[in-house]
Structures are given as structure tokens and as C-alpha cells.
Design a protein around this motif. Sequence first.
Motif, PDB file in Angstrom:
ATOM      1  N   MET A   1       0.735  -1.276   0.099  1.00 17.87           N
ATOM      2  CA  MET A   1      -0.217  -0.082  -0.008  1.00 17.87           C
ATOM      3  C   MET A   1       0.827   1.165   0.036  1.00 17.87           C
ATOM      4  SD  MET A   1      -3.188  -1.548   2.189  1.00 17.87           S
ATOM      5  CE  MET A   1      -4.118   0.135   2.400  1.00 17.87           C
TER       6      MET A   1
ATOM      7  N   ARG B   1      -1.989   3.017  -3.151  1.00 17.80           N
ATOM      8  CA  ARG B   1      -3.253   2.499  -2.971  1.00 17.80           C
ATOM      9  C   ARG B   1      -4.487   2.946  -3.631  1.00 17.80           C
ATOM     10  NH1 ARG B   1      -4.901   5.906  -0.737  1.00 17.80           N
ATOM     11  NH2 ARG B   1      -7.096   5.130  -0.681  1.00 17.80           N
ATOM     12  N   GLY B   2      -5.521   2.932  -3.466  1.00 22.03           N
ATOM     13  CA  GLY B   2      -6.673   3.215  -4.251  1.00 22.03           C
ATOM     14  C   GLY B   2      -7.116   2.552  -5.456  1.00 22.03           C
ATOM     15  N   ALA B   3      -8.256   2.195  -5.650  1.00 23.68           N
ATOM     16  CA  ALA B   3      -8.601   1.468  -7.089  1.00 23.68           C
ATOM     17  C   ALA B   3      -7.941   2.117  -8.202  1.00 23.68           C
ATOM     18  CB  ALA B   3     -10.062   1.278  -6.973  1.00 23.68           C
TER      19      ALA B   3
ATOM     20  N   ARG C   1      -3.422  -7.298  -5.559  1.00 27.11           N
ATOM     21  CA  ARG C   1      -4.653  -7.130  -4.700  1.00 27.11           C
ATOM     22  C   ARG C   1      -5.856  -7.694  -5.295  1.00 27.11           C
ATOM     23  NH1 ARG C   1      -4.916  -1.403  -1.407  1.00 27.11           N
ATOM     24  NH2 ARG C   1      -6.054  -2.727  -0.070  1.00 27.11           N
TER      25      ARG C   1
ATOM     26  N   CYS D   1     -12.495   6.567   4.299  1.00 29.29           N
ATOM     27  CA  CYS D   1     -10.956   6.250   3.711  1.00 29.29           C
ATOM     28  C   CYS D   1     -10.684   7.167   2.953  1.00 29.29           C
ATOM     29  CB  CYS D   1     -11.476   4.799   2.642  1.00 29.29           C
ATOM     30  SG  CYS D   1      -9.965   4.183   2.136  1.00 29.29           S
ATOM     31  N   ASN D   2      -9.898   6.930   1.839  1.00 28.08           N
ATOM     32  CA  ASN D   2      -9.311   8.163   1.117  1.00 28.08           C
ATOM     33  C   ASN D   2      -9.696   7.688  -0.394  1.00 28.08           C
ATOM     34  OD1 ASN D   2      -7.068   8.795  -0.830  1.00 28.08           O
ATOM     35  ND2 ASN D   2      -7.487  10.367   0.347  1.00 28.08           N
TER      36      ASN D   2
ATOM     37  N   THR E   1      -6.069   8.108  -6.887  1.00 30.23           N
ATOM     38  CA  THR E   1      -6.115   8.016  -8.482  1.00 30.23           C
ATOM     39  C   THR E   1      -5.028   8.752  -9.315  1.00 30.23           C
ATOM     40  OG1 THR E   1      -7.502  10.314  -8.625  1.00 30.23           O
ATOM     41  CG2 THR E   1      -8.720   8.487  -7.888  1.00 30.23           C
TER      42      THR E   1
ATOM     43  N   THR F   1     -12.093  10.479  -6.772  1.00 33.23           N
ATOM     44  CA  THR F   1     -13.508  10.303  -6.946  1.00 33.23           C
ATOM     45  C   THR F   1     -14.248  10.897  -5.868  1.00 33.23           C
ATOM     46  OG1 THR F   1     -13.262   8.323  -5.809  1.00 33.23           O
ATOM     47  CG2 THR F   1     -13.160   8.290  -8.291  1.00 33.23           C
TER      48      THR F   1
ATOM     49  N   GLN G   1      -6.538   5.350   6.493  1.00 30.66           N
ATOM     50  CA  GLN G   1      -6.478   6.358   5.177  1.00 30.66           C
ATOM     51  C   GLN G   1      -7.081   7.824   5.342  1.00 30.66           C
ATOM     52  OE1 GLN G   1      -7.276   2.974   5.282  1.00 30.66           O
ATOM     53  NE2 GLN G   1      -6.612   1.904   3.568  1.00 30.66           N
TER      54      GLN G   1
ATOM     55  N   THR H   1     -14.975   3.822  -4.265  1.00 31.12           N
ATOM     56  CA  THR H   1     -15.393   2.399  -4.319  1.00 31.12           C
ATOM     57  C   THR H   1     -14.282   1.637  -5.053  1.00 31.12           C
ATOM     58  OG1 THR H   1     -16.838   0.522  -5.210  1.00 31.12           O
ATOM     59  CG2 THR H   1     -16.714   2.787  -6.311  1.00 31.12           C
ATOM     60  N   ASP H   2     -14.274   0.376  -4.711  1.00 29.48           N
ATOM     61  CA  ASP H   2     -13.031  -0.410  -5.499  1.00 29.48           C
ATOM     62  C   ASP H   2     -13.683  -1.515  -6.409  1.00 29.48           C
ATOM     63  OD1 ASP H   2     -12.137  -0.002  -2.516  1.00 29.48           O
ATOM     64  OD2 ASP H   2     -10.265  -0.375  -3.727  1.00 29.48           O
TER      65      ASP H   2
ATOM     66  N   ASN I   1     -16.148  -1.335  -0.841  1.00 24.52           N
ATOM     67  CA  ASN I   1     -15.578  -0.290  -0.539  1.00 24.52           C
ATOM     68  C   ASN I   1     -14.707  -0.519   0.889  1.00 24.52           C
ATOM     69  OD1 ASN I   1     -14.133   2.405  -1.173  1.00 24.52           O
ATOM     70  ND2 ASN I   1     -15.597   3.343   0.718  1.00 24.52           N
ATOM     71  N   LYS I   2     -13.964   0.402   1.237  1.00 33.71           N
ATOM     72  CA  LYS I   2     -13.028   0.071   2.277  1.00 33.71           C
ATOM     73  C   LYS I   2     -13.919  -0.316   3.850  1.00 33.71           C
ATOM     74  CE  LYS I   2      -9.756   0.217   2.904  1.00 33.71           C
ATOM     75  NZ  LYS I   2      -8.727  -1.274   2.616  1.00 33.71           N
TER      76      LYS I   2
ATOM     77  N   PHE J   1     -12.349  -4.817   3.126  1.00 29.45           N
ATOM     78  CA  PHE J   1     -13.510  -4.233   2.444  1.00 29.45           C
ATOM     79  C   PHE J   1     -14.696  -4.747   2.780  1.00 29.45           C
ATOM     80  CE2 PHE J   1      -9.651  -3.868  -0.048  1.00 29.45           C
ATOM     81  CZ  PHE J   1      -9.706  -2.730  -0.515  1.00 29.45           C
TER      82      PHE J   1
HETATM   83  C1  LIG Z   1     -10.680   6.521  -5.409  1.00 25.37           C
HETATM   84  S1  LIG Z   1     -10.484   5.329  -4.456  1.00 25.37           S
HETATM   85  C2  LIG Z   1     -11.780   4.354  -3.891  1.00 25.37           C
HETATM   86  C3  LIG Z   1     -11.476   3.129  -2.969  1.00 25.37           C
HETATM   87  O1  LIG Z   1     -10.160   2.480  -3.687  1.00 25.37           O
HETATM   88  C4  LIG Z   1     -11.177   3.883  -1.543  1.00 25.37           C
HETATM   89  O2  LIG Z   1     -12.134   4.147  -0.969  1.00 25.37           O
HETATM   90  C5  LIG Z   1     -10.501   2.568  -0.939  1.00 25.37           C
HETATM   91  O3  LIG Z   1     -11.175   1.623  -0.232  1.00 25.37           O
HETATM   92  C6  LIG Z   1      -9.042   2.308  -0.827  1.00 25.37           C
HETATM   93  O4  LIG Z   1      -8.763   1.042  -0.290  1.00 25.37           O
HETATM   94  P1  LIG Z   1      -7.243   0.790  -0.076  1.00 25.37           P
HETATM   95  O5  LIG Z   1      -7.018  -0.465   0.750  1.00 25.37           O
HETATM   96  O6  LIG Z   1      -6.702   1.897   0.824  1.00 25.37           O
HETATM   97  O7  LIG Z   1      -6.498   0.624  -1.239  1.00 25.37           O
END
Ligand SMILES: CSC[C@@H](O)[C@@H](O)C(=O)COP(=O)(O)O
Length: 365
Positions: A51, A54-56, A91, A165-166, A172, A177, A204, A244-245, A255-256, A332
Motif C-alpha cells: 500500500m 493504493r486506491g482502486a 490485490r 477512507c481516502n 487516483t 473520485t 487512510q 469504491t473498489d 469499499n473500505k 473491504f
Molecule cells: C478512489 S479510491 C476508492 C477506493 O479505492 C477507496 O475508498 C478504498 O477503499 C481504498 O482502499 P485501500 O485499501 O486504501 O487501497
Amino acid sequence: MKINGTPYRSVWVDENDGWSVHIFDQTRLPFALEVMRLVSQDEVAHAIRTMQVRGAPLIGAVAAYGLALALRTDAQDAALEDNAAMLAATRPTAINLRWAIERMLTHLRPLPPAERAQAAYAEAARICDEDAAQNEAIGRHGLELLRAIADRHGPDRTINILTHCNAGWIATVDWGTALAPIYMAHDAGLKVHVWVDETRPRNQGAALTAWELGSHGVPHTVIADNAGGHLMQHGQVDIVIVGTDRVTRSGDVANKIGTYLKALAAQDNAVPFWVALPSTTIDWTVDDGIKEIPIEERAAGEVTHVAGRDPQGKVTQVQITPDGTNAANPAFDVTPARLVTGLITEKGRCPASQAGLLSLFPELG
Ligand SMILES: CSC[C@@H](O)[C@@H](O)C(=O)COP(=O)(O)O
């Protein structure tokens, strides 16, 4: 987005050597802003797993560059497939990772090996540009929701937004987002304030969202994860916006961990609960998110220990549980579509349903 007036993206290719890949090491934030240089697909995989990135959307973009790095040393068919599979497995929950790798493979497979590395860099750059543009569009469509709240309450009343979360620009390639509409609202002069869930276990929210919002001058307050329901009961949250992931074709949202509880509290208190996503986060192959989305189980140490800065300024890890305590760490959860007010995408807003998604993306369904 800008850091001290200089515009940055969250991933970029070194402009001098033209091939190594730069990211911000997110495990060092908020106490240090450190750029990391990645020179191999193994380093990229390690950065995603731990991480550092990180972030989808961002892990998809960085993995695309990971494949480009791999092809510099071996671009034969077997190496292409092996490295793609290795990166895709780093991941399991965020679908953007698999989406980016699949897109790279579709582009690269037909090419002769000698042309693949260069083509991979070009395709990864396109993925990055598209992600930034999609998130900017999400910002515009989400801004309309915040403007509607401002119109209802008048310009002097602060709009209180809760996020978990972030899902900002550092998650991104640019803009973020869930945070993109908030940045735009703030820049447009709307009075916004963000309740930032700390987001245990990796924090996060406390570390990254608070850092991002603070750097941009957006008023915000970090809260313990369990505080959101109380604030909603007391009319202190106008809207929840999360990232969201993975979103299923029926509108379920992964999501987280902890997002689901916020959605339940939002519904109980008639607070709108919106989810912001680029179309790269939609998994059209999956219908029931609870049954079908794989939920990443991470190390127990993320629960039993927390990282922070001590009074001497040293960043350290401390244990918060008794020696030998068992801990579980599902990273998640899935919020069913029925709890989601709507989705904010680059094409506009829609209900969290198959019909809603198809109304915006008929070509993808
Ligand atoms: C724009 S990112 C949206 C999600 O990826 C974010 O909310 C999240 O859950 C990220 O999880 P992480 O485990 O920190 O990668």
C-alpha cells in the motif's frame, strides 16, 4: 492537483530517463511527502501489496506501468502473460487492477515483442490521462449535488459532507473520485466542511484524506470511525460521498471496511449516500456483490498495531492489544445497492442498479 503550487499527478514516468516510474510513498504520509522511484515489476508489485500506492484507480494505473517495466527486459509472450498474472494478483478486491491489466494485454498481445515495451508505456499513459479526465468529470457531476444542497440552505450555511477512507487525488491519477466534487465546490466558493472518518485499521482518512484536504485548504474534521451515526442523528451530515473498489452490475458497492455501517446509518437518518466512481470500477461480470466480490484479508498486525509520530518526531508503530491477541482484518465490505442513493460517474449520475448503469453505459453492459 497542486502541492505547494506545483501540479502533480500520483504516478509519472521520469522525464530524464524516460522509463522509471515515480509514485508518492503513501505509507510515509502525512508525516513526509516522499517520491519513490520504481524500476521493475517486482518493485511495482511490492508497492501495491504494501500500500505504498493504493486506491482502486491508482493501483490499476501503476500496475500498467509495472507491465511496461517488465517488458523492457523480456517481451516474449510467456513473460507478458506471467508478469500480467503476477501484477493482477497483488490485490484482489479493486477491479481497476484487473481492468488495467486486461486492457494492456488486449493492446499488447497482437504486437511483435520488439514493439511491446514502447507500446506499453504509451497505453499506460493513456490509462492515466483517461483516469484524470474521468475523475474531473465526476467532480463536475458531484458538484451539482453540492450546489443543490447550497441552494436549499442558502450560501451562508456550511455543507457538511462525510467521507470514509481516502478517495482523493492520491488514490487516483488525479482529482480523486469522492473528493473531486468537494475540491470543485471549495474552489467555486461553496462553504464545505468534511467529516473525515479515520478509517481503521490503516487510517487512510486520518492520514491521507486529512492531508489532502488540508493541503488544498478545505475545512475538515477527523472523527473516530464510530462517530458518523451520531453526527447523522443530530443533523450534522448533509450528504455522504465515498469512493469504491468495485461496483457490480446491479449497483452493489465494495469499499473500505466500515462503509456499509455508514450506509446503514445514512439510511436510518435519511442522509443521502452517494458513491463516486469511474466506469473502470464497474464489474459487469458480477451481480451479487456480497456473494461474489472477493474481500481482501490483510495481516492481523494492521489491527493490533498502529503507526504514528511520537513526541520526539519519530514515526513508529505501537501495539494496542494484549500480547498474543487474535485479530481479523477484512479490508473491504459490500454495501448493497438498496442503501445507495446513487452513483456519480464520468457520464453523470444514476441510480445504483443495472438499469441505472446501463442508462449511462449502454455500450459496456
Ligand atoms: C478512489 S479510491 C476508492 C477506493 O479505492 C477507496 O475508498 C478504498 O477503499 C481504498 O482502499 P485501500 O485499501 O486504501 O487501497
